[in-house]
Design a protein around this motif. Structure first.
Motif, PDB file in Angstrom:
ATOM      1  N   SER A   1      34.613 -23.270 -39.402  1.00 19.56           N
ATOM      2  CA  SER A   1      34.922 -21.874 -39.092  1.00 19.56           C
ATOM      3  C   SER A   1      35.807 -21.090 -40.048  1.00 19.56           C
ATOM      4  O   SER A   1      36.477 -20.169 -39.622  1.00 19.56           O
ATOM      5  CB  SER A   1      35.541 -21.778 -37.688  1.00 19.56           C
ATOM      6  OG  SER A   1      34.627 -22.176 -36.718  1.00 19.56           O
ATOM      7  N   ALA A   2      35.842 -21.392 -41.320  1.00 21.45           N
ATOM      8  CA  ALA A   2      36.568 -20.503 -42.237  1.00 21.45           C
ATOM      9  C   ALA A   2      36.065 -19.065 -42.142  1.00 21.45           C
ATOM     10  O   ALA A   2      36.877 -18.137 -42.150  1.00 21.45           O
ATOM     11  CB  ALA A   2      36.487 -21.017 -43.665  1.00 21.45           C
ATOM     12  N   PRO A   3      34.756 -18.815 -42.065  1.00 20.47           N
ATOM     13  CA  PRO A   3      34.304 -17.415 -41.920  1.00 20.47           C
ATOM     14  C   PRO A   3      34.821 -16.753 -40.647  1.00 20.47           C
ATOM     15  O   PRO A   3      35.142 -15.565 -40.650  1.00 20.47           O
ATOM     16  CB  PRO A   3      32.770 -17.539 -41.896  1.00 20.47           C
ATOM     17  CG  PRO A   3      32.478 -18.819 -42.609  1.00 20.47           C
ATOM     18  CD  PRO A   3      33.609 -19.734 -42.228  1.00 20.47           C
TER      19      PRO A   3
ATOM     20  N   GLN B   1      44.973 -11.035 -42.967  1.00 26.19           N
ATOM     21  CA  GLN B   1      45.805  -9.955 -42.453  1.00 26.19           C
ATOM     22  C   GLN B   1      47.117 -10.448 -41.865  1.00 26.19           C
ATOM     23  O   GLN B   1      48.146  -9.774 -41.995  1.00 26.19           O
ATOM     24  CB  GLN B   1      45.044  -9.154 -41.397  1.00 26.19           C
ATOM     25  CG  GLN B   1      45.840  -7.993 -40.795  1.00 26.19           C
ATOM     26  CD  GLN B   1      44.962  -6.947 -40.163  1.00 26.19           C
ATOM     27  OE1 GLN B   1      43.822  -6.721 -40.577  1.00 26.19           O
ATOM     28  NE2 GLN B   1      45.488  -6.278 -39.150  1.00 26.19           N
ATOM     29  N   TYR B   2      47.110 -11.621 -41.233  1.00 27.32           N
ATOM     30  CA  TYR B   2      48.281 -12.030 -40.466  1.00 27.32           C
ATOM     31  C   TYR B   2      49.018 -13.255 -41.017  1.00 27.32           C
ATOM     32  O   TYR B   2      50.079 -13.610 -40.483  1.00 27.32           O
ATOM     33  CB  TYR B   2      47.868 -12.323 -39.020  1.00 27.32           C
ATOM     34  CG  TYR B   2      47.557 -11.080 -38.220  1.00 27.32           C
ATOM     35  CD1 TYR B   2      48.573 -10.294 -37.697  1.00 27.32           C
ATOM     36  CD2 TYR B   2      46.239 -10.685 -37.991  1.00 27.32           C
ATOM     37  CE1 TYR B   2      48.301  -9.156 -36.958  1.00 27.32           C
ATOM     38  CE2 TYR B   2      45.952  -9.543 -37.252  1.00 27.32           C
ATOM     39  CZ  TYR B   2      46.989  -8.792 -36.741  1.00 27.32           C
ATOM     40  OH  TYR B   2      46.717  -7.657 -36.016  1.00 27.32           O
ATOM     41  N   LEU B   3      48.484 -13.898 -42.043  1.00 24.54           N
ATOM     42  CA  LEU B   3      49.097 -15.133 -42.544  1.00 24.54           C
ATOM     43  C   LEU B   3      49.287 -15.038 -44.059  1.00 24.54           C
ATOM     44  O   LEU B   3      48.525 -14.356 -44.752  1.00 24.54           O
ATOM     45  CB  LEU B   3      48.191 -16.323 -42.198  1.00 24.54           C
ATOM     46  CG  LEU B   3      48.735 -17.730 -42.448  1.00 24.54           C
ATOM     47  CD1 LEU B   3      49.850 -18.061 -41.448  1.00 24.54           C
ATOM     48  CD2 LEU B   3      47.611 -18.773 -42.316  1.00 24.54           C
TER      49      LEU B   3
ATOM     50  N   TYR C   1      49.542 -20.838 -47.607  1.00 20.05           N
ATOM     51  CA  TYR C   1      48.639 -21.741 -46.889  1.00 20.05           C
ATOM     52  C   TYR C   1      47.201 -21.529 -47.375  1.00 20.05           C
ATOM     53  O   TYR C   1      46.373 -20.965 -46.656  1.00 20.05           O
ATOM     54  CB  TYR C   1      48.735 -21.491 -45.381  1.00 20.05           C
ATOM     55  CG  TYR C   1      50.119 -21.683 -44.819  1.00 20.05           C
ATOM     56  CD1 TYR C   1      50.682 -22.953 -44.724  1.00 20.05           C
ATOM     57  CD2 TYR C   1      50.877 -20.593 -44.378  1.00 20.05           C
ATOM     58  CE1 TYR C   1      51.951 -23.141 -44.208  1.00 20.05           C
ATOM     59  CE2 TYR C   1      52.151 -20.772 -43.855  1.00 20.05           C
ATOM     60  CZ  TYR C   1      52.688 -22.046 -43.778  1.00 20.05           C
ATOM     61  OH  TYR C   1      53.953 -22.225 -43.261  1.00 20.05           O
ATOM     62  N   PRO C   2      46.881 -21.969 -48.585  1.00 20.85           N
ATOM     63  CA  PRO C   2      45.551 -21.697 -49.149  1.00 20.85           C
ATOM     64  C   PRO C   2      44.404 -22.343 -48.388  1.00 20.85           C
ATOM     65  O   PRO C   2      43.268 -21.861 -48.445  1.00 20.85           O
ATOM     66  CB  PRO C   2      45.653 -22.265 -50.577  1.00 20.85           C
ATOM     67  CG  PRO C   2      46.763 -23.273 -50.509  1.00 20.85           C
ATOM     68  CD  PRO C   2      47.738 -22.728 -49.517  1.00 20.85           C
ATOM     69  N   LEU C   3      44.670 -23.428 -47.649  1.00 24.31           N
ATOM     70  CA  LEU C   3      43.591 -24.077 -46.896  1.00 24.31           C
ATOM     71  C   LEU C   3      43.075 -23.190 -45.771  1.00 24.31           C
ATOM     72  O   LEU C   3      42.013 -23.458 -45.204  1.00 24.31           O
ATOM     73  CB  LEU C   3      44.064 -25.412 -46.316  1.00 24.31           C
ATOM     74  CG  LEU C   3      44.411 -26.515 -47.317  1.00 24.31           C
ATOM     75  CD1 LEU C   3      44.778 -27.796 -46.581  1.00 24.31           C
ATOM     76  CD2 LEU C   3      43.266 -26.772 -48.280  1.00 24.31           C
ATOM     77  N   ALA C   4      43.810 -22.124 -45.449  1.00 23.51           N
ATOM     78  CA  ALA C   4      43.368 -21.211 -44.392  1.00 23.51           C
ATOM     79  C   ALA C   4      42.032 -20.570 -44.723  1.00 23.51           C
ATOM     80  O   ALA C   4      41.282 -20.193 -43.823  1.00 23.51           O
ATOM     81  CB  ALA C   4      44.420 -20.125 -44.162  1.00 23.51           C
ATOM     82  N   LEU C   5      41.733 -20.439 -46.005  1.00 18.04           N
ATOM     83  CA  LEU C   5      40.490 -19.787 -46.423  1.00 18.04           C
ATOM     84  C   LEU C   5      39.431 -20.793 -46.839  1.00 18.04           C
ATOM     85  O   LEU C   5      38.405 -20.424 -47.426  1.00 18.04           O
ATOM     86  CB  LEU C   5      40.778 -18.817 -47.584  1.00 18.04           C
ATOM     87  CG  LEU C   5      41.835 -17.748 -47.303  1.00 18.04           C
ATOM     88  CD1 LEU C   5      41.973 -16.816 -48.508  1.00 18.04           C
ATOM     89  CD2 LEU C   5      41.492 -16.954 -46.053  1.00 18.04           C
ATOM     90  N   ARG C   6      39.678 -22.064 -46.564  1.00 24.06           N
ATOM     91  CA  ARG C   6      38.733 -23.112 -46.920  1.00 24.06           C
ATOM     92  C   ARG C   6      38.275 -23.845 -45.662  1.00 24.06           C
ATOM     93  O   ARG C   6      38.974 -23.878 -44.649  1.00 24.06           O
ATOM     94  CB  ARG C   6      39.378 -24.132 -47.874  1.00 24.06           C
ATOM     95  CG  ARG C   6      40.074 -23.541 -49.073  1.00 24.06           C
ATOM     96  CD  ARG C   6      39.089 -22.922 -50.048  1.00 24.06           C
ATOM     97  NE  ARG C   6      38.205 -23.932 -50.619  1.00 24.06           N
ATOM     98  CZ  ARG C   6      37.215 -23.633 -51.470  1.00 24.06           C
ATOM     99  NH1 ARG C   6      36.989 -22.379 -51.805  1.00 24.06           N
ATOM    100  NH2 ARG C   6      36.453 -24.588 -51.964  1.00 24.06           N
ATOM    101  N   ASP C   7      37.096 -24.441 -45.739  1.00 25.45           N
ATOM    102  CA  ASP C   7      36.627 -25.332 -44.674  1.00 25.45           C
ATOM    103  C   ASP C   7      36.977 -26.756 -45.083  1.00 25.45           C
ATOM    104  O   ASP C   7      36.388 -27.309 -46.018  1.00 25.45           O
ATOM    105  CB  ASP C   7      35.120 -25.199 -44.476  1.00 25.45           C
ATOM    106  CG  ASP C   7      34.763 -24.057 -43.544  1.00 25.45           C
ATOM    107  OD1 ASP C   7      35.585 -23.728 -42.679  1.00 25.45           O
ATOM    108  OD2 ASP C   7      33.670 -23.500 -43.698  1.00 25.45           O
TER     109      ASP C   7
END
Length: 274
Positions: free
Chosen positions: A186-188, A196-198, A203-209
């Motif tokens: 669920s990265a998408p 917007q909020y982080l 935390y670069p893994l937030a945009l990765r699966d």
């Protein structure tokens, strides 16, 4: 709270209307709710889409309490608390660290005697080589699970490299075919919300699966302890046992069997009754 409040309007995100739950909430002795609103996400909404819709409800319905009842709803709660100062709630960062399994492991007490773990990026061109190194570190058998998912979606026990490759490919296929499915990696689904909020640079893994790989631990019984923090104290409100079903040799959660009767304590804590 020492006095009764009668000005409380409550919104429960990620929730359909439930008469039993509503009745239990309205029995809180020190809070008289003026309104109780259930709000669920729509099929093709991303997390940010949903937060924007909830923000409109907060304004239109004069909401002053958000009551989260699942992992994802804490993300909504935190975003609303940031954007509406009159609504108490946690920070997005604290919710994220508790939700994202890779960062949860990274930020645990380094002095604790923890089992090894590794992280594999599903979009890395060296995914299979990374998976082999992860298994060399963790050993067999191993557990593979999406770092950002829920309801034990995608959890797999792997006994060899072929099992590992199959588990990773299955996760990538599910994500690519169903990008809006919130229980997938669920990265998408999360990406715009996190932007917007982080702090995504922190935390670069937030945009990765990514998936987390850990040793498989066989156990006759599995337990989950849920709770919340009220005035810097942990309120343990539910102990769920037998959170599992058998799938070959792997046992992982599907149904909740909670012997506790302390659900009311959670709602009272969230509403400020304690």
């Amino acid at each position: 709270m020492s006095s009764t409040r009668s000005d409380v309007s409550v919104l429960i995100p990620f929730s359909k209307r439930n008469k039993d739950q509503e009745e239990a909430l309205r029995q809180c002795p020190s809070v008289q709710m003026s309104d109780l609103i259930f709000s669920d996400i729509e099929e093709k909404e991303t997390l940010l889409d949903y937060v924007q819709r909830v923000k409109k409800l907060v304004t239109e319905e004069n909401i002053n309490i958000i009551l989260p009842t699942c992992d994802l709803s804490t993300m909504v709660h935190a975003a609303i608390a940031r954007d509406f100062p009159h609504i108490p709630g946690p920070t997005v960062e604290s919710c994220y660290l508790a939700f994202h399994k890779a960062y949860s492991r990274q930020y645990l007490d380094p002095a604790a005697d923890l089992v090894p773990y590794a992280v594999v990026d599903l979009d890395s061109p060296t995914m299979l080589q990374d998976a082999e190194r992860a298994l060399e570190k963790v050993g067999f058998p191993a557990f593979v699970k999406p770092a950002a998912a829920q309801s034990t979606f995608g959890v797999a026990k792997v006994k060899n490299y072929q099992d590992m490759n199959r588990a990773l490919q299955n996760l990538r296929t599910m994500r690519d075919e169903h990008p809006g499915f919130k229980s997938s990696p669920s990265a998408p689904f999360f990406k715009d919300y996190f932007k917007q909020y982080l702090d995504v640079e922190k935390y670069p893994l937030a945009l990765r699966d990514v998936v987390i790989v850990e040793p498989y631990m066989d156990a006759e019984a599995l337990y989950t302890v849920d709770g919340c923090v009220v005035d810097n104290e942990i309120v343990r409100w539910a102990i769920t046992d037998e959170h599992r079903f058998d799938h070959g040799d792997a046992k992982f959660g599907q149904d909740l069997i909670a012997p506790t009767s302390n659900v009311r304590r959670l709602t009272e804590a969230a509403l400020g009754c304690l």
